[in-house]
Every structure is written in structure tokens, then in C-alpha cells.
Write a protein that holds these residues in place. Structure first.
Motif, short mmCIF file in Angstrom:
data_model
loop_
_atom_site.label_atom_id
_atom_site.label_comp_id
_atom_site.label_asym_id
_atom_site.label_seq_id
_atom_site.Cartn_x
_atom_site.Cartn_y
_atom_site.Cartn_z
N THR A 265 0.84 -1.21 0.00
CA THR A 265 0.00 0.00 0.00
C THR A 265 0.86 1.25 0.00
O THR A 265 0.57 2.24 -0.70
N LEU A 266 1.95 1.22 0.77
CA LEU A 266 2.89 2.35 0.77
C LEU A 266 3.47 2.58 -0.62
O LEU A 266 3.53 3.73 -1.10
N LEU A 267 3.88 1.51 -1.29
CA LEU A 267 4.45 1.65 -2.64
C LEU A 267 3.42 2.19 -3.61
O LEU A 267 3.75 3.01 -4.50
N ARG A 268 2.17 1.78 -3.47
CA ARG A 268 1.13 2.29 -4.37
C ARG A 268 0.84 3.77 -4.10
O ARG A 268 0.61 4.54 -5.03
N GLU A 269 0.84 4.17 -2.82
CA GLU A 269 0.59 5.58 -2.50
C GLU A 269 1.71 6.47 -3.04
O GLU A 269 1.45 7.58 -3.50
N LYS A 270 2.94 5.98 -2.97
CA LYS A 270 4.07 6.75 -3.50
C LYS A 270 4.18 6.66 -5.02
O LYS A 270 5.02 7.33 -5.61
N ASN A 271 3.34 5.82 -5.63
CA ASN A 271 3.33 5.64 -7.09
C ASN A 271 4.72 5.26 -7.59
O ASN A 271 5.28 5.87 -8.49
N ILE A 272 5.29 4.19 -6.98
CA ILE A 272 6.62 3.73 -7.35
C ILE A 272 6.57 3.09 -8.73
O ILE A 272 5.71 2.25 -9.01
N ASN A 273 7.50 3.48 -9.58
CA ASN A 273 7.57 2.94 -10.94
C ASN A 273 8.05 1.48 -10.88
O ASN A 273 9.11 1.20 -10.35
N PRO A 274 7.29 0.52 -11.42
CA PRO A 274 7.72 -0.89 -11.33
C PRO A 274 8.93 -1.22 -12.19
O PRO A 274 9.52 -2.28 -12.03
N LEU A 275 9.32 -0.31 -13.08
CA LEU A 275 10.49 -0.56 -13.94
C LEU A 275 11.77 -0.06 -13.31
O LEU A 275 12.85 -0.32 -13.84
N HIS A 276 11.68 0.68 -12.19
CA HIS A 276 12.88 1.19 -11.53
C HIS A 276 13.42 0.17 -10.54
O HIS A 276 12.64 -0.53 -9.89
#
Length: 736
Positions: A265-276
Motif C-alpha cells: 500500500t505504501l508503494l502504491r501511494e508513493k506511485n513507485i515505478n515498477p520498472l525502476h
């Protein structure tokens, strides 16, 4: 160990309703909910969205984090890099290594660098304040000069008018003394009034200037205090960057699946790029309290990889869904035909085999039958388009010949085309032979330009076009036939090559099988015929030639000689092994001399008699065997020292120095709860001397074999202990 808040939170968030904070027996804080009877070492948060966003700035989607300022650390190969997002990391130029925390080897250098930067910033603040004061003084002086100029200007503007002065002079000339005295009195009163007004105005101007100067001074003081406060906050932030990060408590009430869900949920809220990668995305969420809900870095990275896979799959599915909703399969297929089919000679089989996996190909149509029908219709349309374009090009070419006026019955085409080559209508006819035929047709029809000539030219053009299309069809049939013949020839050549390869492989297999059988039969013959290791090939050859297995052998002579020598060597090795067994039975110790052996008995033994050894040769063989035996025993002694954990542990512990030795171990750490006595490991290591290690090793046969040289054996043990290095401290032992 109590959880340490990350440096970005100066004040912890308030506890939710119903939660209270308490202290454990060892001073560790924990939290209790009286309503649900729950307790935890992790500080409960009201709700994650209420985390102050000012402390953790949200990353800009369009802006990529890049290094902004690179500062070399004096005396080292490290660089301190500050990114455009305000994050700081350290990189080693030689090892190409980057870390987010300050390495221990450059900690003092970094602190010195930060102190120097703080001094420079303080000097810059003082210099700015001094310049502001100078600027203020200059501004006050400028205002005072302006006031003085305004005073002078006011005096000039308020002077006595010229006509009144003339009138007063006239009255004085007429001799009216009384009136003169009255006028002089009035002038003095006016001058006194003017002077009093001027003084009051100057006092007001001075008071206003003093008030402005005081306000300016207050403003400068507030600005200086604000700059000092910013410098102090900057120093505190720099110091807190080297502080340890938030550690996970020993006991967490959340399950692993719940912690993983919160982390995702934290990663989704920060909108982390899955390619990075992990290292690039870590600064974006490392300061969030949910980062420490998982127990280790490996679990966090595993959860991060799961998030990247799930997020990438979601983005890909959404993209495909949008494309399906917005795209028209029929239009895509039509555009695909226009892009890939450029010739009417393209066949459906070849085109389908080349593009059958393309989404634009299989995205439209119920089956290949419908797609093939549209393909053939498109070929007809393409043929009509090309035919119309060819007819138009021919008509334009006739118009070009007519406009040029050069096409005369006695004109040559080679001379005419030099004047027409620059016109685009000339290039529109693609074939040079076709241009020449059109020119000849134009001459036959006549270049007069009348109606009959025009109609004849049109008919000629149509006939020529029909002729051209017929020739094209014949050419296509001829090429198709040649293509089939060429494919048949290539297939025949390929089959012929494969057949020859298989036949060669079969012949090679037969030859190898015959050679293998011949070698086995020849070895059997040597085993039956030769049992003396002292014979030579020349002496045994007449005997072997009487054996049919030798006469009928398919092996070459040189290979036969090689097998003979290999057999003789195997016989010698066998007899030498038996002789060494006799040596071992008569010389159990390493220091047994040759003279102590029963030489006569050894010389008469079967191995020595078979090998034909004399006394000197037997002694030489014994010395060689003793050297090999010594080397093997020495290697076994070193292996014994390496395998013995007692020797290795106390040998390494005796090498410890510095902080690792001075740190004592409590009985509490060893499992004794009654007393808290401390055991000095350094003193304990000194008490374990060489004799203690010898007591452990003396029961090993590899140690006892060197009983005849105890001093050298002890020296070997000392050399081994001197080569051991001190053990590294465990990361789980707390430092004090």
C-alpha cells in the motif's frame, strides 16, 4: 531495543483513541489499548494519510532524481552527492560503490567537512548582515540628503514676491516713516513664523526618518535571526542524516501477510515505478513508518519485487484494454495491408507465414478464409491502381512529347531523351525500354496533334498497355516456374548432402567399433602372453607374431607399440605396490633406516625378483617411497590442524585486539540469570597455551606419526597459530 523514529519526524504523531503509552521493566516503551486488550511495541498511527506531508515531500512524477551537487570528501576517494530531491548518498570513485549512510572509514572526514561548511555558511550570514547594515546606512544618508534638498527647495518656493518688495521700496522712498516701521515689524513676524514652521517640519522629517531607521533595524534583526535559525536547522539535519535508521522491534503483533500488504500500500501511494530498481526507488519511501513493518531488508526487497511484477502486469493489462477499446480491428487490418503489401505478386501463403503472429493480422476476421478473401480483393484493387497509374503516366508522356515539339519522324530517341530527362513526367514511366516503345508509337501515330492523331495515340497506348500487362503475366508465370524448379533443385541437393552425411557417420561408427573391438582383443592377448615387466618389444615380437590375434589385428603398428608399453607399465606399478606393502610392514615409523630392514629377505621377495632389483636399486626405491610417505604425512598433519576447531578457536581468539577484546561477556548473555559476572575473553585466551592444544591433538594418529621429531612438530604448530587471523566481531553483539 526501542524503535528510533526517523530523523524527518521531530514530534511523534498522536496516539489513536483508546491507546496509552507505558514503560517496561527495562525502560522500553510499549502501547496498550484498554478497549481491545492489545499491546504492541510499534507506535500505533491514527491513519497513514495524516502523516505530515511537509516532512516527506511527494516526488514529482515528471522530474527524475539526479545528482545535483558533488562534493569530494577531503583525503579520501569518496564523494558526497546531494540529489535534486534533497537526498544525500556517498559514492566511491574507485570501487564504483554507493551507499545511503556515512561509511565508518570516512565518518571523521565527513564531520570535518560539515563543520567547515557550517563555518562558511555562518561567515556568509555575517557578511550578508554586514552588507545589509552598510546598505541601510547608505539608504539613511540618501534620505537625509533628499530631505535637505527638499528643505532648500521649500525655502526658495516660499520667498517674498518681487512686486511686494517693489511696493515696500516705493513706500520708503515717499518718506512715510510710520508705514515703513509697520512694514518692517510685519516682515520680522513673518520671518519668525517661517522659521518656526521650518523647524517643526524638520523635526517631523527627522522623527519619520528615525522611525523608518528603527523599523529597518528591527527587520534586519528578524532577518538575521531567521537566517541563524535556518543554519541551525541545517546543521541538525546534517547530523541526523548519519544517525541510525529506524530498527524493527523484537516483537511485532502484525502478521507477515499484513505487513506485506501495508508495505505494498505504501508503494502504491508513493506511485513507485515498477520498472525502476530497488536502489533508485528506496529514497522515495524509506522515511515512511510503514517501511519498518517488515522484519528484514531481504523480505522488503522480495515484497518490492512482488509489487513490481503485479504493478507491471496491471499496467500492461490496462494498456491492452485501452487499445482494444479505442482500436478498430478492420481499419488496423486495412492499414496493415497497405503497409506490408506493395506488390501484386505477393502470395497469401508467404504473407501469412511472415505476419501470422502480428496482432494486426489476427485481430480481425473470423478465420483465415475471411482474411484471405480480403487479401485477394486488395491485390485486385492494388493492380487496378497500378494499372490506372501506368495509363496516366503513358498519357502524360505522350503530352510531354507533344509539348516538346522535338518528336519528328527523323529524330533519334537518344537525342530526344536528353531534353526530356528533367521533366517529372519522364520519370513517371518506370522502364527505359517502355519509354522508347512509347516514343516509337508516338512517331507512328503522328505528332500533328489533331483528333485522329489523339485517338490513334490513345488506342496505341491502350494496346501497348495491354501488351505490357500480357508480358507481365507471362513474366510472372516464368518466374513462378523457375522458382519451383529452383526449390526442387535445392531440396534434391539438401537430401543428397544429408544422405552423404548419414553414410559417412555410419562408416565412421563401423570403423570406430572395429577399432574398439581390435584394441580390446589386443589387450587380452598382451595379458595372456606377457607377464614379465622386464621384456622389450623387440624380444617379444617373434612370440606375438605366432598369435592369430596379433596377425589379424586392425590396429596400426605404432598403436600396438603404445599398448605394449602401457601393459608393461601396469605390470611394474603392480609389483611396486606389492614392494611398498613389504616396506610398510618392515618400517612402520618414518625414521626407520634402510639398514634396519631385512635386505636379503626383500631381495628374494617376488616383487623385487620380478623387477630385477639389486641392493642399490632397492635402496633407491626405498628412499623414494620414504620421501613420498613423509610428504603425505606432512600434508595430513596440516589437514588435522585445519580440522581441529579447538586449535582454530583459541588460536584466533588470542589474536584479538582493540575493542573486541576489551568488551566482556556477561553471564546473562551466556544464559545464566542468577549472576551477572563478566568473563574476560582475553585473559581466558591467554590461559589456553600450547600444552592445552597438544593434549587435544596427542590422540590423533596424524600427530603421533612425528613422535621422533617433537621439536619440529611443535614449531609447525606454532607456525600454524601465527598464520591465523583474529575473528571478526558478530553484528549481533551490542556495542556499549
Amino acid at each position: 531495543m526501542a524503535a528510533i523514529p526517523p530523523p524527518v519526524f521531530h514530534v511523534p504523531p498522536p496516539l489513536p483513541l483508546g491507546w496509552t503509552e507505558h514503560k517496561g521493566p527495562n525502560g522500553q516503551p510499549y502501547y496498550f489499548n484498554a478497549q481491545t486488550q492489545e499491546s504492541t511495541y510499534v507506535r500505533p498511527l491514527p491513519a497513514f494519510p495524516v502523516i505530515p506531508q511537509a516532512a516527506v515531500p511527494a516526488p514529482k512524477k515528471a522530474k527524475k532524481e539526479k545528482p545535483a551537487v558533488k562534493t569530494p570528501v577531503p583525503g579520501t576517494e569518496w564523494l558526497r552527492v546531494i540529489t535534486n530531491e534533497g537526498n544525500t548518498f556517498y559514492t566511491h570513485t574507485g570501487r564504483k560503490q554507493s551507499v545511503w549512510t556515512v561509511p565508518e572509514e570516512i565518518k571523521e572526514a565527513v564531520e570535518q567537512l560539515e563543520r567547515e561548511e557550517a563555518l562558511q555558511k555562518a561567515k556568509a550570514v555575517e557578511e550578508a548582515a554586514r552588507r545589509a547594515e552598510e546598505e541601510q546606512a547608505r539608504e539613511v544618508e540618501r534620505i537625509q540628503n533628499e530631505v535637505r534638498g527638499m528643505v532648500k527647495k521649500r525655502k526658495v518656493d516660499e520667498a517674498v514676491p518681487v512686486d511686494e518688495i517693489v511696493v515696500s521700496k516705493k513706500a520708503k522712498v515717499d518718506g512715510e516713516g510710520a508705514e515703513d516701521e509697520d512694514m518692517s515689524g510685519d516682515d520680522e513676524d513673518d520671518e519668525d513664523d517661517e522659521e518656526s514652521e521650518e523647524e517643526e517640519w524638520q523635526k517631523e522629517a527627522a522623527a519619520q526618518l528615525a522611525k523608518e531607521a528603527e523599523e529597518e533595524q528591527v527587520r534586519q534583526e528578524e532577518e538575521r535571526k531567521r537566517q541563524e535559525e535556518e543554519a541551525r536547522k541545517l546543521k541538525e539535519a546534517e547530523k541526523q542524516k548519519g544517525a541510525p535508521q529506524l530498527n524493527m522491534p523484537a516483537r511485532v503483533d502484525l502478521s507477515l501477510d499484513e505487513a506485506k500488504a501495508l508495505f505494498k500500500t505504501l508503494l502504491r501511494e508513493k506511485n513507485i515505478n515498477p520498472l525502476h530498481p530497488w536502489d533508485t526507488s528506496l529514497p522515495l519511501f524509506v522515511s515512511d513508518p510503514r517501511y519498518v513493518l517488515l522484519p528484514s531488508v531481504s523480505v522488503r526487497r522480495e515484497t518490492f519485487d512482488d509489487y513490481c511484477r503485479e504493478r507491471a502486469r496491471e499496467l500492461r493489462e490496462s494498456k491492452v484494454k485501452v487499445e482494444k477499446e479505442t482500436a478498430d480491428p478492420r481499419q488496423d487490418f486495412e492499414r496493415f495491408l497497405k503497409e506490408t503489401v506493395k506488390s501484386t505478386r505477393t502470395s497469401w501463403t508467404e504473407w501469412r507465414r511472415q505476419w501470422k503472429k502480428d496482432r494486426r493480422f489476427y485481430g480481425w476476421g473470423r478465420d483465415d478464409r475471411e482474411r484471405e478473401k480480403r487479401f485477394r480483393d486488395y491485390l485486385k484493387e492494388l493492380g487496378e491502381q497500378k494499372r490506372a497509374a501506368a495509363q496516366k503516366a503513358e498519357k502524360d508522356f505522350f503530352a510531354l512529347l507533344k509539348e516538346s515539339g522535338l518528336a519528328k519522324p527523323d529524330a533519334a530517341w537518344k537525342e530526344i531523351k536528353k531534353h526530356l530527362v528533367s521533366d517529372p513526367r519522364y520519370d513517371a514511366v518506370g522502364s527505359s525500354s517502355l519509354r522508347e516503345e512509347l516514343f516509337a508509337t508516338y512517331l507512328k501515330a503522328g505528332a500533328s496533334g489533331d483528333a485522329a492523331g489523339s485517338s490513334s495515340l490513345g488506342n496505341a497506348a491502350e494496346q501497348l498497355s495491354g501488351k505490357t500487362h500480357a508480358e507481365d503475366a507471362a513474366e510472372r508465370e516464368r518466374e513462378k516456374k523457375e522458382r519451383k524448379e529452383r526449390a526442387v533443385r535445392e531440396r534434391e541437393n539438401k537430401v543428397r548432402a544429408e544422405r552423404s552425411k548419414v553414410e559417412a557417420e555410419i562408416d565412421r561408427s563401423k570403423l570406430g567399433l572395429a577399432k574398439e573391438e581390435g584394441e580390446l582383443e589386443f589387450r587380452t592377448m598382451l595379458t595372456d602372453a606377457i607377464r614379465d615387466p622386464q621384456v622389450t618389444w623387440e624380444t617379444v615380437l617373434p612370440q606375438l607374431q605366432t598369435d592369430p590375434r596379433f596377425v589379424n589385428s586392425p590396429l596400426p603398428p605404432n598403436f600396438q607399440v603404445h599398448l605394449f608399453h602401457a601393459h608393461i607399465n601396469s605390470l611394474r606399478v603392480k609389483h611396486l605396490e606389492n614392494l611398498h606393502a613389504l616396506f610398510a610392514s618392515h618400517a612402520p615409523e618414518l625414521n626407520t633406516a634402510f639398514t634396519a630392514l631385512p635386505v636379503a629377505s626383500l631381495l628374494s621377495s617376488p616383487p623385487a625378483s620380478k623387477l630385477g632389483l639389486g641392493v642399490d636399486q632397492l635402496e633407491h626405491e626405498y628412499d623414494k617411497w620414504q620421501r613420498e610417505r613423509w610428504t603425505t604425512a606432512r600434508a595430513a598433519f596440516d589437514q588435522m590442524l585445519g580440522e581441529n576447531s579447538f586449535v582454530e578457536f583459541w588460536g584466533r581468539l588470542g589474536k584479538m585486539g582493540g575493542k573486541g577484546v576489551s568488551v566482556s561477556i556477561k553471564n546473562e548473555d551466556l544464559g545464566d540469570d542468577e549472576e551477572e559476572e563478566q568473563v574476560d575473553m582475553k585473559a581466558l585466551a591467554k590461559s589456553v597455551d600450547l600444552n592445552e592444544m597438544i593434549k587435544v591433538l596427542k590422540n590423533d594418529r596424524r600427530y603421533l606419526v612425528f613422535n621422533h621429531i617433537p621439536e619440529q612438530r611443535e614449531q609447525w604448530l606454532r607456525d600454524y597459530l601465527s598464520q591465523l587471523s583474529a575473528p571478526t566481531l558478530s553484528v549481533h553483539v551490542p556495542e556499549k
